[in-house]
Design a protein around this motif. Sequence first.
Motif, PDB file in Angstrom:
ATOM      1  N   GLU A 171       0.831  -1.203   0.000  1.00 34.78           N
ATOM      2  CA  GLU A 171       0.000   0.000   0.000  1.00 34.78           C
ATOM      3  C   GLU A 171       0.866   1.254   0.000  1.00 34.78           C
ATOM      4  N   ILE A 172       0.489   2.216  -0.824  1.00 31.55           N
ATOM      5  CA  ILE A 172       1.054   3.553  -0.796  1.00 31.55           C
ATOM      6  C   ILE A 172      -0.047   4.498  -0.326  1.00 31.55           C
ATOM      7  N   TYR A 173       0.290   5.415   0.578  1.00 31.88           N
ATOM      8  CA  TYR A 173      -0.739   6.306   1.103  1.00 31.88           C
ATOM      9  C   TYR A 173      -0.195   7.725   1.234  1.00 31.88           C
ATOM     10  N   TYR A 174      -1.124   8.667   1.219  1.00 29.52           N
ATOM     11  CA  TYR A 174      -0.778  10.073   1.432  1.00 29.52           C
ATOM     12  C   TYR A 174      -1.936  10.750   2.149  1.00 29.52           C
ATOM     13  N   LYS A 175      -1.613  11.539   3.185  1.00 31.15           N
ATOM     14  CA  LYS A 175      -2.605  12.308   3.921  1.00 31.15           C
ATOM     15  C   LYS A 175      -2.191  13.775   3.909  1.00 31.15           C
ATOM     16  N   SER A 176      -3.149  14.621   3.603  1.00 32.96           N
ATOM     17  CA  SER A 176      -2.944  16.067   3.720  1.00 32.96           C
ATOM     18  C   SER A 176      -3.878  16.567   4.814  1.00 32.96           C
ATOM     19  N   LEU A 177      -3.304  17.106   5.898  1.00 38.10           N
ATOM     20  CA  LEU A 177      -4.084  17.491   7.063  1.00 38.10           C
ATOM     21  C   LEU A 177      -4.131  19.008   7.220  1.00 38.10           C
ATOM     22  N   THR A 178      -5.316  19.508   7.519  1.00 33.43           N
ATOM     23  CA  THR A 178      -5.508  20.933   7.803  1.00 33.43           C
ATOM     24  C   THR A 178      -6.266  21.083   9.118  1.00 33.43           C
ATOM     25  N   ASP A 179      -6.291  22.304   9.635  1.00 27.71           N
ATOM     26  CA  ASP A 179      -6.900  22.579  10.943  1.00 27.71           C
ATOM     27  C   ASP A 179      -6.331  21.644  12.012  1.00 27.71           C
ATOM     28  N   VAL A 180      -5.027  21.418  11.941  1.00 30.54           N
ATOM     29  CA  VAL A 180      -4.373  20.486  12.852  1.00 30.54           C
ATOM     30  C   VAL A 180      -4.266  21.101  14.243  1.00 30.54           C
ATOM     31  N   ASN A 181      -4.542  20.275  15.250  1.00 32.28           N
ATOM     32  CA  ASN A 181      -4.427  20.655  16.651  1.00 32.28           C
ATOM     33  C   ASN A 181      -3.106  20.108  17.181  1.00 32.28           C
ATOM     34  N   PHE A 230       4.753   3.993   2.727  1.00 28.19           N
ATOM     35  CA  PHE A 230       4.588   2.736   2.001  1.00 28.19           C
ATOM     36  C   PHE A 230       4.567   1.602   3.023  1.00 28.19           C
ATOM     37  N   ASP A 231       3.572   0.716   2.909  1.00 25.30           N
ATOM     38  CA  ASP A 231       3.448  -0.438   3.799  1.00 25.30           C
ATOM     39  C   ASP A 231       3.492  -1.723   2.976  1.00 25.30           C
ATOM     40  N   TYR A 232       4.127  -2.739   3.552  1.00 24.09           N
ATOM     41  CA  TYR A 232       4.259  -4.017   2.852  1.00 24.09           C
ATOM     42  C   TYR A 232       4.169  -5.141   3.878  1.00 24.09           C
ATOM     43  N   ARG A 233       3.396  -6.175   3.527  1.00 25.11           N
ATOM     44  CA  ARG A 233       3.311  -7.348   4.414  1.00 25.11           C
ATOM     45  C   ARG A 233       3.224  -8.614   3.580  1.00 25.11           C
ATOM     46  N   LEU A 234       4.031  -9.593   3.959  1.00 27.32           N
ATOM     47  CA  LEU A 234       3.999 -10.919   3.351  1.00 27.32           C
ATOM     48  C   LEU A 234       3.645 -11.911   4.441  1.00 27.32           C
ATOM     49  N   ASN A 235       2.523 -12.600   4.290  1.00 25.36           N
ATOM     50  CA  ASN A 235       2.139 -13.576   5.303  1.00 25.36           C
ATOM     51  C   ASN A 235       1.723 -14.876   4.631  1.00 25.36           C
ATOM     52  N   GLY A 236       1.841 -15.959   5.380  1.00 29.31           N
ATOM     53  CA  GLY A 236       1.477 -17.266   4.861  1.00 29.31           C
ATOM     54  C   GLY A 236       2.049 -18.372   5.718  1.00 29.31           C
ATOM     55  N   GLU A 237       1.999 -19.568   5.177  1.00 29.30           N
ATOM     56  CA  GLU A 237       2.461 -20.749   5.909  1.00 29.30           C
ATOM     57  C   GLU A 237       3.938 -20.994   5.618  1.00 29.30           C
ATOM     58  N   PHE A 238       4.808 -20.204   6.226  1.00 30.24           N
ATOM     59  CA  PHE A 238       6.240 -20.463   6.107  1.00 30.24           C
ATOM     60  C   PHE A 238       6.568 -21.823   6.715  1.00 30.24           C
ATOM     61  N   VAL A 239       5.837 -22.185   7.750  1.00 32.17           N
ATOM     62  CA  VAL A 239       5.882 -23.528   8.328  1.00 32.17           C
ATOM     63  C   VAL A 239       4.498 -24.127   8.118  1.00 32.17           C
ATOM     64  N   PRO A 240       4.398 -25.352   7.555  1.00 29.49           N
ATOM     65  CA  PRO A 240       3.077 -25.918   7.246  1.00 29.49           C
ATOM     66  C   PRO A 240       2.137 -25.900   8.453  1.00 29.49           C
TER      67      PRO A 240
END
Length: 820
Positions: free
Chosen positions: A619-629, A653-663
């Motif tokens: 995932e790629i993400y971007y946030k633009s924040l206004t009226d920040v406290n 940028f977020d990345y995750r790989l998951n699965g059965e590395f061990v059966p």
Amino acid sequence: MSTNKLLLAVFFFCFGFVSFAQSAHIKGVILDKDNQIIDHVNVSYNGTNTQSNKNGFYEINVPSNQKIVLVFSHISLKKATVSFTLQPNEEYEFNLVMNDKDEQIGEVVITVNNKKRVQGITIIEPALIRKIPGANAGVENILKSLPGVNSNNELSTQYAVRGGNYDENLVYVNEIEVYRPFLIRSGQQEGLSFTNTDLVQNVDFSAGGFQAKFGDKLSSVLDITYRKPTKFGAVAEASFLGTSLAVDAVSKNKKWSGITGVRYRNNSLLVNSQETQTNYTPTFVDLQTNINFNPSDKWEFSFLGNVSQNDYQYQPLTRQTKFGTIDEPKALLIYYEGQEKDKYTTVFGAVKSTYTASKNSTYKLITSAYHTQEKEYFDILAQYRLGEVDSNFGSQTFGNVTFSRGIGSEINHARNDLDALIINTELKGIHNLKKNQLEWGVKFTRESIRDRVIEWEVIDSAGFSINPPKILPKNDQPYVSYTGPLVPYTNVRATNFVDINRFSGYAQWSRKGYIGNNEIWFNAGVRSQNWTVSGENIVSTTQFTFSPRGQISLKPDWRMDMFFRLSGGMYHQPPTFRELRDADGVVHSDVKAQQSIHIVLSNDYSFKMWNRPFKMVSEIYYKSLTDVNPYTLDNVRIRYAAANNAVAYAQGFDYRLNGEFVPGTESWFSFGYLKTEENIDNKGYISRPTDQRLKFALLFQDYMPNIPSLKLYLNLVYNTGLPGGSPSYSDPYLYQNRLRDYRRADVGFSKVLIDNQNPTTKRWLRSFKELAIGFEIFNLFDNQNAITNTWVRDVYTKNQYAIPNYMTTRVFNIKVNARF
């Protein structure tokens, strides 16, 4: 190459891996009408067949992208025939209840997990939550191993998501929003998370770009569902950190069911490993119950209740912290007098009724009440020496402080009380119209807060009382005689009676369609909220927000099982009482809702590796924040400026790989990159308090092939350092140093003594369905991780030294788990 282009390149590289498998996988457990497992059930289609084992478990590979008919047959039960249409590499869990009276015929087209996959929701298995070790084991412990979720405090259940703070996360249990105490300032005071892991059935998490049906927060949604028991049972756990017990109960006519859990926790084992020597006697206990009543096929009622008490008593004795460099080692020595007594008592109750008007329309009415009474009392005198350490190996005073740069004392006093009552009433509707789904909801919230703050701090350096910098004339002792007023370094006194009325609502539309042979899902919705802040000596203020949101998910007609998702919109966070109150205790009713324009581009790819299922999410993400406290972060205490005088952004940028590395087990690797900065009063961009640039995490399960009952669980987290904060009254633009990197490894070993595959022959143990003993090592490599800085002034040079406050060291724990 710019940062954004680099992130985009990494993103497309990560999901470029290709798989050519065209099959799907079905697995599950087969039970009878009494929920007893059934073995030797024949499961077949077109000549391919398998059988359920002694645990009732079966699994079978089937073709994808075509309708297949699976037949379940048993010598003493009626046949069941189920049709499936599954996607390539799809892992579908189908649990069947067979009977001896009627044959069953059904069809499965799309699974619940696929719907959540379309929405970008991460699913966490409850069994995994209970197994993974952590100083604060539970749902939040697992969340901290996900990309984009950061925390450098193992004593706290709080977490920051993609640059947001702890107050920006929504938490639901059975669709009911839950809350945490207001006054807690340290992770070691928190005790227990609201969520009782022993009661959990489903855990869903979204780190951003979530739909309009979820409430008004900026960062994330944690959506938890408690299970509905089908038979009597109990589960218990005991360890050096506390005990827990959960009991399932069902009435004879099956219309009533309930699950109740009680927990007790004592953090002494962890706190005593810190540098500050203390007399520490905490008591954290809670009782939760979830009762369900099904009078008919159309009506369903449930009650969720919770009573908790955190009784925190803390008496610090001494502390010694070494810092500096090899060439110039320094140390801070502190001797304490006094104590702290805090008490947080919360009561929560909610009633939920669900009416199924037809197969296409469902209505839900939810009412809840949350009441908290909190006391924070302390009087602590700290006398300190800041000095140079003898680094001569041959010296008799090696390691001791030989020269004092600063000598002083500090007195902290507080008599803080808070009483808050929050009442909610919500009506929701869900309508299925062919390929469309409409969801809507309206909600009223009443918040009544009674708050008294009496808090002051006096600092004395080498016999001279230090005034706050904003008090004139300037104090230049000991070089110039001081003739001005003597006042505390900090002094906050306020009494607030605040009422907040909120009206909120949402409406959203979802649809599945096709572009050629490519599947596409649409979701569009809007949220709005109108709130009024009033109270004694407060100018009543009313404000309004409007938040449109949307999602598009595309599954191309490819041989690989891949989703693309674009989501985002406008997100608002109307201020709560904590955000309305400034550092001086004054409530500002005109504080606006913080606003974020959020966009997330995602890729979800399921594939087979080593003939086992895996999933890769980028995932790629971007946030633009206004009226920040703007706010400062000290441990888990957040102090807001109560002014919308900043703008900010977050990208990563977020990345995750998951699965059965061990059966047969699930493990994952996570990576996250984050950059979040704010511009206060147009003075330029600086790092926000949650600017944790890099994050690596590994959650791993394993077992010995020859002794499968001996299992290993590993939880590794590495985060780069957070900004280290700044002294009171100082300009944060002048203090942009960072804490050291956060490195932690928790490992657990478990030996299953009794389960279905390892039955016991001893009569006194036959009441146990499962029995396991575990050994855990927290902070395996004994890393010194800092949570905040203590700022100490050198009377000679007038420098401010940032003394790191270190977290827990290596700790050993033993626990026993039993299921009846």
